[in-house]
Design a protein around this motif. Structure first.
Motif, PDB file in Angstrom:
ATOM      1  N   ILE A 148      31.862  50.067  39.349  1.00 23.44           N
ATOM      2  CA  ILE A 148      30.507  49.727  38.894  1.00 23.44           C
ATOM      3  C   ILE A 148      29.745  48.938  39.972  1.00 23.44           C
ATOM      4  O   ILE A 148      28.544  48.803  39.895  1.00 23.44           O
ATOM      5  CB  ILE A 148      30.508  48.979  37.536  1.00 23.44           C
ATOM      6  N   LEU A 149      30.492  48.427  40.980  1.00 20.92           N
ATOM      7  CA  LEU A 149      29.835  47.836  42.160  1.00 20.92           C
ATOM      8  C   LEU A 149      30.579  48.353  43.389  1.00 20.92           C
ATOM      9  O   LEU A 149      31.685  47.909  43.685  1.00 20.92           O
ATOM     10  CB  LEU A 149      29.880  46.300  42.111  1.00 20.92           C
ATOM     11  N   PRO A 150      29.949  49.293  44.127  1.00 23.38           N
ATOM     12  CA  PRO A 150      30.600  49.790  45.345  1.00 23.38           C
ATOM     13  C   PRO A 150      30.715  48.662  46.366  1.00 23.38           C
ATOM     14  O   PRO A 150      29.943  47.707  46.333  1.00 23.38           O
ATOM     15  CB  PRO A 150      29.658  50.881  45.842  1.00 23.38           C
ATOM     16  N   ASN A 204      32.846  43.115  51.714  1.00 25.84           N
ATOM     17  CA  ASN A 204      33.495  44.270  51.058  1.00 25.84           C
ATOM     18  C   ASN A 204      33.861  44.004  49.599  1.00 25.84           C
ATOM     19  O   ASN A 204      34.947  44.370  49.153  1.00 25.84           O
ATOM     20  CB  ASN A 204      34.739  44.694  51.853  1.00 25.84           C
ATOM     21  N   LEU A 205      32.949  43.370  48.917  1.00 33.43           N
ATOM     22  CA  LEU A 205      33.194  43.016  47.515  1.00 33.43           C
ATOM     23  C   LEU A 205      32.999  44.246  46.634  1.00 33.43           C
ATOM     24  O   LEU A 205      32.008  44.956  46.779  1.00 33.43           O
ATOM     25  CB  LEU A 205      32.184  41.942  47.110  1.00 33.43           C
ATOM     26  N   LYS A 206      33.915  44.445  45.740  1.00 36.44           N
ATOM     27  CA  LYS A 206      33.866  45.652  44.914  1.00 36.44           C
ATOM     28  C   LYS A 206      34.290  45.307  43.496  1.00 36.44           C
ATOM     29  O   LYS A 206      35.129  44.432  43.293  1.00 36.44           O
ATOM     30  CB  LYS A 206      34.849  46.662  45.526  1.00 36.44           C
ATOM     31  N   LYS A 207      33.690  45.970  42.510  1.00 36.20           N
ATOM     32  CA  LYS A 207      34.100  45.753  41.127  1.00 36.20           C
ATOM     33  C   LYS A 207      34.420  47.080  40.462  1.00 36.20           C
ATOM     34  O   LYS A 207      33.589  47.991  40.412  1.00 36.20           O
ATOM     35  CB  LYS A 207      32.970  45.041  40.348  1.00 36.20           C
ATOM     36  N   ASN A 208      35.643  47.174  39.990  1.00 37.76           N
ATOM     37  CA  ASN A 208      36.064  48.339  39.219  1.00 37.76           C
ATOM     38  C   ASN A 208      36.292  47.903  37.790  1.00 37.76           C
ATOM     39  O   ASN A 208      36.633  46.745  37.530  1.00 37.76           O
ATOM     40  CB  ASN A 208      37.402  48.889  39.743  1.00 37.76           C
ATOM     41  N   ILE A 209      36.107  48.812  36.873  1.00 39.48           N
ATOM     42  CA  ILE A 209      36.544  48.531  35.508  1.00 39.48           C
ATOM     43  C   ILE A 209      37.420  49.693  35.042  1.00 39.48           C
ATOM     44  O   ILE A 209      37.314  50.800  35.563  1.00 39.48           O
ATOM     45  CB  ILE A 209      35.370  48.312  34.524  1.00 39.48           C
ATOM     46  N   GLN A 210      38.235  49.375  34.066  1.00 38.34           N
ATOM     47  CA  GLN A 210      39.147  50.359  33.526  1.00 38.34           C
ATOM     48  C   GLN A 210      38.525  50.935  32.264  1.00 38.34           C
ATOM     49  O   GLN A 210      38.141  50.184  31.362  1.00 38.34           O
ATOM     50  CB  GLN A 210      40.474  49.640  33.199  1.00 38.34           C
ATOM     51  N   ASP A 267      32.176  36.227  36.926  1.00 40.22           N
ATOM     52  CA  ASP A 267      33.041  37.404  36.920  1.00 40.22           C
ATOM     53  C   ASP A 267      33.792  37.405  38.248  1.00 40.22           C
ATOM     54  O   ASP A 267      33.364  36.750  39.208  1.00 40.22           O
ATOM     55  CB  ASP A 267      32.162  38.661  36.792  1.00 40.22           C
ATOM     56  N   GLN A 268      34.896  38.126  38.277  1.00 40.95           N
ATOM     57  CA  GLN A 268      35.677  38.184  39.522  1.00 40.95           C
ATOM     58  C   GLN A 268      35.660  39.595  40.095  1.00 40.95           C
ATOM     59  O   GLN A 268      35.650  40.569  39.326  1.00 40.95           O
ATOM     60  CB  GLN A 268      37.108  37.758  39.244  1.00 40.95           C
ATOM     61  N   PRO A 269      35.652  39.698  41.434  1.00 36.20           N
ATOM     62  CA  PRO A 269      35.655  41.037  42.033  1.00 36.20           C
ATOM     63  C   PRO A 269      37.038  41.686  41.913  1.00 36.20           C
ATOM     64  O   PRO A 269      38.038  40.993  41.716  1.00 36.20           O
ATOM     65  CB  PRO A 269      35.320  40.746  43.495  1.00 36.20           C
ATOM     66  N   SER A 270      37.075  42.992  42.061  1.00 30.75           N
ATOM     67  CA  SER A 270      38.363  43.697  42.069  1.00 30.75           C
ATOM     68  C   SER A 270      38.980  43.637  43.460  1.00 30.75           C
ATOM     69  O   SER A 270      40.197  43.649  43.607  1.00 30.75           O
ATOM     70  CB  SER A 270      38.171  45.162  41.678  1.00 30.75           C
ATOM     71  N   SER A 271      38.121  43.587  44.492  1.00 30.17           N
ATOM     72  CA  SER A 271      38.618  43.421  45.866  1.00 30.17           C
ATOM     73  C   SER A 271      37.505  42.850  46.728  1.00 30.17           C
ATOM     74  O   SER A 271      36.359  42.772  46.298  1.00 30.17           O
ATOM     75  CB  SER A 271      39.107  44.761  46.425  1.00 30.17           C
ATOM     76  N   GLY A 272      37.855  42.456  47.955  1.00 26.43           N
ATOM     77  CA  GLY A 272      36.883  41.865  48.870  1.00 26.43           C
ATOM     78  C   GLY A 272      37.007  40.356  48.922  1.00 26.43           C
ATOM     79  O   GLY A 272      37.882  39.782  48.265  1.00 26.43           O
ATOM     80  N   GLN A 273      36.138  39.720  49.716  1.00 27.79           N
ATOM     81  CA  GLN A 273      36.187  38.254  49.888  1.00 27.79           C
ATOM     82  C   GLN A 273      34.845  37.626  49.547  1.00 27.79           C
ATOM     83  O   GLN A 273      33.798  38.187  49.866  1.00 27.79           O
ATOM     84  CB  GLN A 273      36.506  37.864  51.339  1.00 27.79           C
TER      85      GLN A 273
END
Ligand SMILES: Nc1ncnc2c1ncn2[C@@H]1O[C@H](COP(=O)(O)OP(=O)(O)OP(=O)(O)O)[C@@H](O)[C@H]1O
Ligand SMILES: [Mg+2]
Length: 231
Positions: free
Chosen positions: A23-25, A9-15, A58-64
């Motif tokens: 940008i990564l669901p 469930n890795l996800k990447k958000n940007i502000q 880079d680091q994810p916004s959430s997930g493992q």
């Protein structure tokens, strides 16, 4: 074979201004030690974003993110930098050669960074350039090389340290068919002889077909999310 990479469930958000953009669901995947994996998908699907997270750039916004069964999702900057140095080799989509260093110095720098100064570094760098067919450009600067030659120099830099995991973002994107096949043979040989896990992104079906595992981006998404959906 053991799982070298497990992502859940890795996800990447940007502000962006006041909006949060995905940008990564949310995506999940597993890669085994010694795999040669092709990540495919349309432009803008998040392949480079995912690859940068896998490579600890880079680091994810959430997930493992588990590497060798260790949860490395929230590692400190120092620990992540050590992982980058000791575990990964990178072939970047935009090459990222250092402009004020010659081609051979660029390749040698990877050895210097990995294990310090050693007399044999220059010779090893020249051998890697020879393997990639650009030894004649060893003393040139990156700006004096074509896109394909810069790509081959960046591949020499990535493979010279014999990394455990090789991250390659469209490693044949700037090459003609014959050179692409030659590069793939080199990557396959590294995968076979050193047990290097190779994770590459490609738009090319023939290249993807040469890998032992294919991961289309759309099969990795764990939730039906849309790119650019407001999080
Ligand atoms: N720093 C950023 N700021 C804004 N948008 C970004 C940023 N980085 C990536 N994106 C957007 O996130 C999406 C995913 O980008 P990414 O580079 O991962 O795609 P990709 O699948 O590698 O595409 P390509 O095949 O063209 O290389 C794209 O729509 C891109 O425009
Ligand atoms: Mg990309």
């Amino acid at each position: 074979m053991s799982k070298i990479i497990k992502i859940r469930n890795l996800k990447k958000n940007i502000q962006q201004h006041s909006r949060t953009i995905t940008i990564l669901p949310s995506c999940s995947l597993s890669i085994h030690k010694g795999d040669m994996v092709a990540i495919t998908g349309q432009s803008g699907a998040g392949k480079s974003t995912l690859l940068n997270i896998i490579g600890c750039l880079d680091q994810p916004s959430s997930g493992q993110y588990y590497l060798n069964q260790h949860d490395i999702t929230d590692l400190s900057c120092t620990a992540r930098s050590l992982l980058r140095k000791e575990t990964f080799g990178y072939i970047f989509q935009q090459y990222w050669l250092i402009n004020h260093l010659t081609v051979v110095e660029n390749v040698e720098l990877a050895l210097l960074y990995r294990s310090g100064h050693c007399r044999s570094n220059r010779e090893k760098a020249r051998n890697a350039l020879d393997q990639l067919g650009i030894l004649s450009h060893a003393e040139h600067y990156p700006c004096q090389l074509s896109g394909g030659q810069q790509q081959r120099a960046s591949i020499a830099r990535a493979i010279i340290t014999k990394p455990n995991i090789l991250i390659a973002d469209e490693p044949t994107g700037a090459l003609d068919h014959d050179n692409s096949m030659q590069i793939m043979q080199i990557l396959k040989e590294i995968n076979r002889s050193h047990g290097t896990t190779v994770i590459l992104v490609t738009h090319d079906r023939e290249i993807a077909g040469m890998c032992n595992k294919r991961l289309p981006m759309e099969t990795l998404f764990t939730k039906k999310e849309q790119l650019y959906a407001q999080a």
